[in-house]
Design a protein around this motif. Structure first.
Motif, PDB file in Angstrom:
ATOM      1  N   ARG A 123       0.820  -1.207   0.000  1.00  0.00           N
ATOM      2  CA  ARG A 123       0.000   0.000   0.000  1.00  0.00           C
ATOM      3  C   ARG A 123       0.863   1.269   0.000  1.00  0.00           C
ATOM      4  O   ARG A 123       0.560   2.242  -0.681  1.00  0.00           O
ATOM      5  CB  ARG A 123      -0.899   0.019   1.228  1.00  0.00           C
ATOM      6  CG  ARG A 123      -2.287  -0.464   0.932  1.00  0.00           C
ATOM      7  CD  ARG A 123      -2.902  -1.152   2.117  1.00  0.00           C
ATOM      8  NE  ARG A 123      -3.140  -2.554   1.772  1.00  0.00           N
ATOM      9  CZ  ARG A 123      -4.192  -2.954   1.097  1.00  0.00           C
ATOM     10  NH1 ARG A 123      -5.096  -2.075   0.713  1.00  0.00           N
ATOM     11  NH2 ARG A 123      -4.362  -4.213   0.796  1.00  0.00           N
ATOM     12  N   TYR A 124       1.928   1.242   0.780  1.00  0.00           N
ATOM     13  CA  TYR A 124       2.824   2.402   0.808  1.00  0.00           C
ATOM     14  C   TYR A 124       3.486   2.598  -0.556  1.00  0.00           C
ATOM     15  O   TYR A 124       3.551   3.698  -1.084  1.00  0.00           O
ATOM     16  CB  TYR A 124       3.896   2.228   1.887  1.00  0.00           C
ATOM     17  CG  TYR A 124       3.457   2.708   3.241  1.00  0.00           C
ATOM     18  CD1 TYR A 124       3.558   4.056   3.585  1.00  0.00           C
ATOM     19  CD2 TYR A 124       2.931   1.840   4.175  1.00  0.00           C
ATOM     20  CE1 TYR A 124       3.155   4.506   4.820  1.00  0.00           C
ATOM     21  CE2 TYR A 124       2.512   2.274   5.413  1.00  0.00           C
ATOM     22  CZ  TYR A 124       2.634   3.612   5.738  1.00  0.00           C
ATOM     23  OH  TYR A 124       2.221   4.059   6.954  1.00  0.00           O
ATOM     24  N   VAL A 125       3.981   1.470  -1.144  1.00  0.00           N
ATOM     25  CA  VAL A 125       4.692   1.569  -2.418  1.00  0.00           C
ATOM     26  C   VAL A 125       3.716   1.990  -3.516  1.00  0.00           C
ATOM     27  O   VAL A 125       3.974   2.917  -4.283  1.00  0.00           O
ATOM     28  CB  VAL A 125       5.379   0.236  -2.758  1.00  0.00           C
ATOM     29  CG1 VAL A 125       5.957   0.279  -4.160  1.00  0.00           C
ATOM     30  CG2 VAL A 125       6.470  -0.051  -1.738  1.00  0.00           C
ATOM     31  N   LEU A 126       2.558   1.303  -3.568  1.00  0.00           N
ATOM     32  CA  LEU A 126       1.611   1.585  -4.646  1.00  0.00           C
ATOM     33  C   LEU A 126       1.032   2.993  -4.543  1.00  0.00           C
ATOM     34  O   LEU A 126       0.737   3.613  -5.559  1.00  0.00           O
ATOM     35  CB  LEU A 126       0.494   0.549  -4.648  1.00  0.00           C
ATOM     36  CG  LEU A 126       0.930  -0.830  -5.155  1.00  0.00           C
ATOM     37  CD1 LEU A 126      -0.216  -1.824  -5.078  1.00  0.00           C
ATOM     38  CD2 LEU A 126       1.434  -0.723  -6.597  1.00  0.00           C
ATOM     39  N   GLY A 127       0.897   3.512  -3.315  1.00  0.00           N
ATOM     40  CA  GLY A 127       0.368   4.868  -3.147  1.00  0.00           C
ATOM     41  C   GLY A 127       1.166   5.878  -3.963  1.00  0.00           C
ATOM     42  O   GLY A 127       0.602   6.643  -4.748  1.00  0.00           O
ATOM     43  N   VAL A 180       2.323   8.922  -9.301  1.00  0.00           N
ATOM     44  CA  VAL A 180       3.150   9.229 -10.469  1.00  0.00           C
ATOM     45  C   VAL A 180       2.395   8.884 -11.753  1.00  0.00           C
ATOM     46  O   VAL A 180       2.421   9.636 -12.732  1.00  0.00           O
ATOM     47  CB  VAL A 180       4.486   8.458 -10.395  1.00  0.00           C
ATOM     48  CG1 VAL A 180       5.241   8.599 -11.703  1.00  0.00           C
ATOM     49  CG2 VAL A 180       5.317   8.978  -9.249  1.00  0.00           C
ATOM     50  N   LEU A 181       1.692   7.736 -11.759  1.00  0.00           N
ATOM     51  CA  LEU A 181       0.956   7.346 -12.963  1.00  0.00           C
ATOM     52  C   LEU A 181      -0.136   8.366 -13.283  1.00  0.00           C
ATOM     53  O   LEU A 181      -0.348   8.710 -14.445  1.00  0.00           O
ATOM     54  CB  LEU A 181       0.351   5.940 -12.780  1.00  0.00           C
ATOM     55  CG  LEU A 181       1.377   4.801 -12.757  1.00  0.00           C
ATOM     56  CD1 LEU A 181       0.688   3.457 -12.607  1.00  0.00           C
ATOM     57  CD2 LEU A 181       2.225   4.823 -14.034  1.00  0.00           C
ATOM     58  N   ILE A 238      10.022   9.110 -14.966  1.00  0.00           N
ATOM     59  CA  ILE A 238      11.350   9.108 -14.350  1.00  0.00           C
ATOM     60  C   ILE A 238      11.240   8.966 -12.837  1.00  0.00           C
ATOM     61  O   ILE A 238      12.071   8.348 -12.190  1.00  0.00           O
ATOM     62  CB  ILE A 238      12.097  10.423 -14.677  1.00  0.00           C
ATOM     63  CG1 ILE A 238      12.302  10.534 -16.184  1.00  0.00           C
ATOM     64  CG2 ILE A 238      13.439  10.495 -13.970  1.00  0.00           C
ATOM     65  CD1 ILE A 238      12.788  11.899 -16.608  1.00  0.00           C
ATOM     66  N   PHE A 239      10.155   9.552 -12.280  1.00  0.00           N
ATOM     67  CA  PHE A 239      10.026   9.578 -10.824  1.00  0.00           C
ATOM     68  C   PHE A 239       9.508   8.260 -10.246  1.00  0.00           C
ATOM     69  O   PHE A 239       9.456   8.104  -9.039  1.00  0.00           O
ATOM     70  CB  PHE A 239       9.091  10.714 -10.400  1.00  0.00           C
ATOM     71  CG  PHE A 239       9.643  12.070 -10.730  1.00  0.00           C
ATOM     72  CD1 PHE A 239      10.751  12.558 -10.074  1.00  0.00           C
ATOM     73  CD2 PHE A 239       9.059  12.846 -11.717  1.00  0.00           C
ATOM     74  CE1 PHE A 239      11.276  13.798 -10.385  1.00  0.00           C
ATOM     75  CE2 PHE A 239       9.569  14.087 -12.039  1.00  0.00           C
ATOM     76  CZ  PHE A 239      10.691  14.565 -11.366  1.00  0.00           C
ATOM     77  N   LEU A 240       9.110   7.349 -11.135  1.00  0.00           N
ATOM     78  CA  LEU A 240       8.496   6.112 -10.658  1.00  0.00           C
ATOM     79  C   LEU A 240       9.362   5.364  -9.644  1.00  0.00           C
ATOM     80  O   LEU A 240       8.890   5.040  -8.553  1.00  0.00           O
ATOM     81  CB  LEU A 240       8.159   5.231 -11.865  1.00  0.00           C
ATOM     82  CG  LEU A 240       6.961   4.303 -11.715  1.00  0.00           C
ATOM     83  CD1 LEU A 240       5.736   5.073 -11.283  1.00  0.00           C
ATOM     84  CD2 LEU A 240       6.703   3.578 -13.020  1.00  0.00           C
TER      85      LEU A 240
END
Lengths: 544, 161
Positions: free
Chosen positions: A384-388, A393-394, A420-422
């Motif tokens: 959840r933290y990572v996907l948030g 960014v998406l 780039i920020f992904l």
């Protein structure tokens, strides 16, 4: 101005928890220094000056005289209305109250009981220094939305000391209340302001500037500067530059970004140097005295018993070097600039415990600095933290793509640039997950650590918690996760803190363990209203 | 885990009607303007009729959901308890929020009656702490007054913030 000597009247004893009541000095009604008119007029016109400047720069030549005339009229009206306001504004201390009478058309009288006064801050802007006056802000304990503090924009330093002496209420609870009262008036009214605890060295100040990360606001200033140059420089010159420019190349963009970033960074360094130069913390009895600033010298007094929470910040640029800054959230603080509750702007992480013990001993928690003392998040919160961050960014990419596709002169592929920020977003998510944790330490203090960008550790004693919340969104409920939120009595961002995506059971356990201890053992309803397991070990620490 | 059971008291059942009415007042003008816009586009031959019908149906369905279903779901979720030590609140339909406010932190407590609430004989109880306000909306007049007095008595006066 009405200069009056302190009369030294003894008002009726205050009703307070302490044994002996403090004599309070009363102060007859008085006005501010006439410099108030200029200072407040400049302040209110400054807001107008900016749009006026833009109009002048942007508008044609013929419109200028109208705009200037309008500006002059506004200035005249401004000064006249401030003069009236100055005449009508009076303050006094009598009957154990600070009384402020103000208002030109609608008269307003504010009576603030002295025991409701949290802190008295003085500061001077360059303009105030020019007139030899100081600004005073008196924080009151009124929570909620209303502008609760009393502000004096121009009184002399001597007047400020007089006011400080009259407002000094005896510290409650100390056995030798009489001595303490005299000691505290001595510390607040003059040069001797308690024992010096820590100063910021010049080297530390430079490091603080270099790592401040206050680049966001600086970027805004820099971009405005560029825009201004764009408006001022004659168009023909631009055209010549544009002819020679190599066009929109990758290297050109990188170079521009570097120049831009460097300018913003230098500005951030400069603003930090100005703000925190000469930072020092003193402690006298149960008050802290914090002073800092080069041009804008600020001095604030923080009564220790008004401190609601302490926050330790470790910025992205500081954490790798083991550096941190500390803020105190005091009731009445936080609505103003970010520096208003600063306890110390830069120190080694290893020194944090020491400084807390010397300044705010009630918040010196060993658990706050010990990674192993904190309960971690459950593994399923990681995604959840990572996907948030990834979703953010998406979303940005989608917007950028739409814009790039709509603007004809731009290749649509530029819209993919935010991707780039992904990896950074994902990495930040991972860090946020790893750094989040909480504990209730042996003195019933809640330690909550988390990260937005900077790693932030909040220390809040249970009895300072005004509200506790468990919030569960639809997706969180499916994963049995929850967000725990708590609020202390502080105005700004510092007032509310949250721990995101912790285990649902753990969140409810926090909700329960941090409640007030039960005053009467009889529960009104059948059922486990008071859990016998959690209560006894905490009951001794409840409010006396 | 005690706290995981929701608080026991419901709001007044008339709250549903009240909320439906106020949702109606907010939704109807919006729905009408969207439908009028769609009708105009059809009339100008800018929008094919089948698509317009689909949009209109979607708008009406959404409006019905907001006006009819959501107030009921909100009402079912809204619970409160005024315990001796704490005020316990739970509300929210998609996002469920559970709030606990210690009695000793309550600075003062109000009852409030809006014009629409007054028609229904309902009132809100608003609690103030040093960190802001919380509200129990839509209780029957007498219940709200009793709740206010009970909270005021239990909170009494604070000497320390």
């Amino acid at each position: 101005m009405t200069e009056a000597a302190p009369t030294g009247d003894i008002a009726e004893p205050e009703e307070s928890a302490s044994v002996a009541a403090a004599p309070t000095v009363s102060l007859p009604p008085r006005r501010q220094h006439p410099a108030y008119i200029i200072i407040s007029a400049v302040r209110s016109l400054r807001a107008l000056a900016f749009p006026l400047l833009i109009l002048l720069l942007g508008g044609g030549r013929d419109g200028n005289s109208v705009i200037l005339g309008f500006g002059a009229a506004a200035a005249l009206i401004g000064v006249a209305s401030r003069a009236l306001a100055w005449w009508q504004f009076r303050y006094e201390v009598s009957n154990g109250e600070l009384r402020v009478h103000s208002g030109v058309l609608a008269r307003q009288d504010r009576f603030v009981p002295l025991e409701r006064i949290q802190a008295l801050d003085t500061g001077e802007t360059p303009l105030q220094r020019l007139f030899g006056v100081v600004g005073v802000r008196i924080e009151t304990a009124a929570g909620g939305a209303a502008a609760s503090d009393v502000r004096l924009d121009a009184i002399t330093g001597a007047e400020a000391d007089l006011l400080r002496a009259s407002l000094a209420v005896a510290p409650t609870g100390s056995p030798a209340a009489g001595d303490a009262a005299r000691a505290s008036t001595a510390t607040v009214d003059g040069s001797d302001r308690g024992e010096l605890i820590r100063t910021l060295s010049r080297r530390e100040l430079l490091v603080a500037g270099a790592t401040s990360g206050r680049i966001g606001p600086a970027l805004a200033v820099v971009s405005f500067g560029f825009q201004l140059i764009d408006d001022i420089v004659p168009e023909r010159l631009w055209e010549r530059v544009a002819m020679q420019a190599p066009g929109l190349t990758f290297r050109g963009i990188i170079a521009a970004a570097l120049v831009f970033g460097l300018a913003a960074w230098l500005l951030a360094v400069g603003s930090t140097l100005l703000t925190y130069s000469g930072f020092e913390v003193r402690r006298g009895g149960d008050r802290l005295f914090v002073s800092y600033g080069l041009l804008d010298r600020r001095r604030s007094t923080i009564p220790l018993n008004r401190v609601q929470a302490v926050t330790i910040f470790e910025g992205m640029l500081r954490q790798p070097f083991g550096l941190a800054s500390i803020r105190v959230e005091s009731a009445g603080y936080g609505r103003d600039a970010a520096g208003s509750g600063m306890l110390f702007p830069l120190l080694r992480r290893a020194d944090v415990a020491d400084l807390l013990a010397q300044t705010v001993p009630a918040f010196a928690s060993a658990a706050a600095l010990d990674r192993d003392a904190l309960s971690p998040l459950p593994r399923r919160a990681l995604s959840r933290y990572v996907l948030g961050g990834v979703w953010g960014v998406l979303g940005l990419t989608a917007v950028a793509l739409a814009i790039a596709a709509l603007v004809p002169s731009v290749n649509w592929r530029w819209g993919l640039a935010p991707l780039i920020f992904l990896p950074f977003a994902a990495l930040l998510g991972l860090l946020r997950f790893r750094d989040t944790g909480w504990a209730i330490d042996d003195a019933a203090r809640l330690i909550a650590r988390g990260r937005i960008v900077a790693r932030t550790t909040t220390i809040a004693p249970r009895r300072r918690l005004q509200r506790r919340e468990v919030v569960r969104g639809p997706l969180q409920r499916r994963a049995r996760l929850a967000t725990f939120r708590f609020a202390v009595a502080a105005g700004g961002r510092g007032g509310q803190t949250e721990i995101e995506h912790l285990d649902e059971a753990a969140a409810f356990a926090l909700l329960e363990q941090l409640g007030p201890t039960v005053r009467h053992r009889t529960s009104p309803r059948p059922g486990p209203a008071a859990s016998p397991g959690a209560a006894p070990d905490l009951s001794s620490l409840n409010q006396a | 885990m005690v706290s995981r059971l929701p608080p026991s008291e419901h709001l007044d059942p008339r709250a549903r009607t009240l909320w439906r009415l106020s949702a109606l007042f907010q939704t109807v003008p919006m729905a009408i303007s969207i439908l009028a816009g769609v009708a105009l586009l059809v009339w100008l031959d800018r929008l094919p009729l089948p698509l317009a019908v689909v949009i209109a149906v979607a708008v009406l369905a959404f409006a019905t959901l907001i006006v009819w279903t959501v107030p009921d779901l909100l009402w079912r979720r809204w619970r409160y308890d005024i315990g001796e030590n704490e005020v316990d609140l739970q509300h929210g339909w998609l996002t469920v929020t559970r709030t606990l406010i210690p009695m000793t932190r309550v600075q003062h407590v109000d009852t409030r009656r809006g014009p629409l609430q007054r028609r229904f004989g309902l009132a809100s109880v608003v609690l103030f702490t040093a960190a802001g306000a919380s509200e129990i909306p839509a209780l029957a007049d007498a219940v709200a007054d009793a709740a206010r007095d009970r909270i005021a008595a239990l909170a009494n006066v604070q000497e320390d913030l």
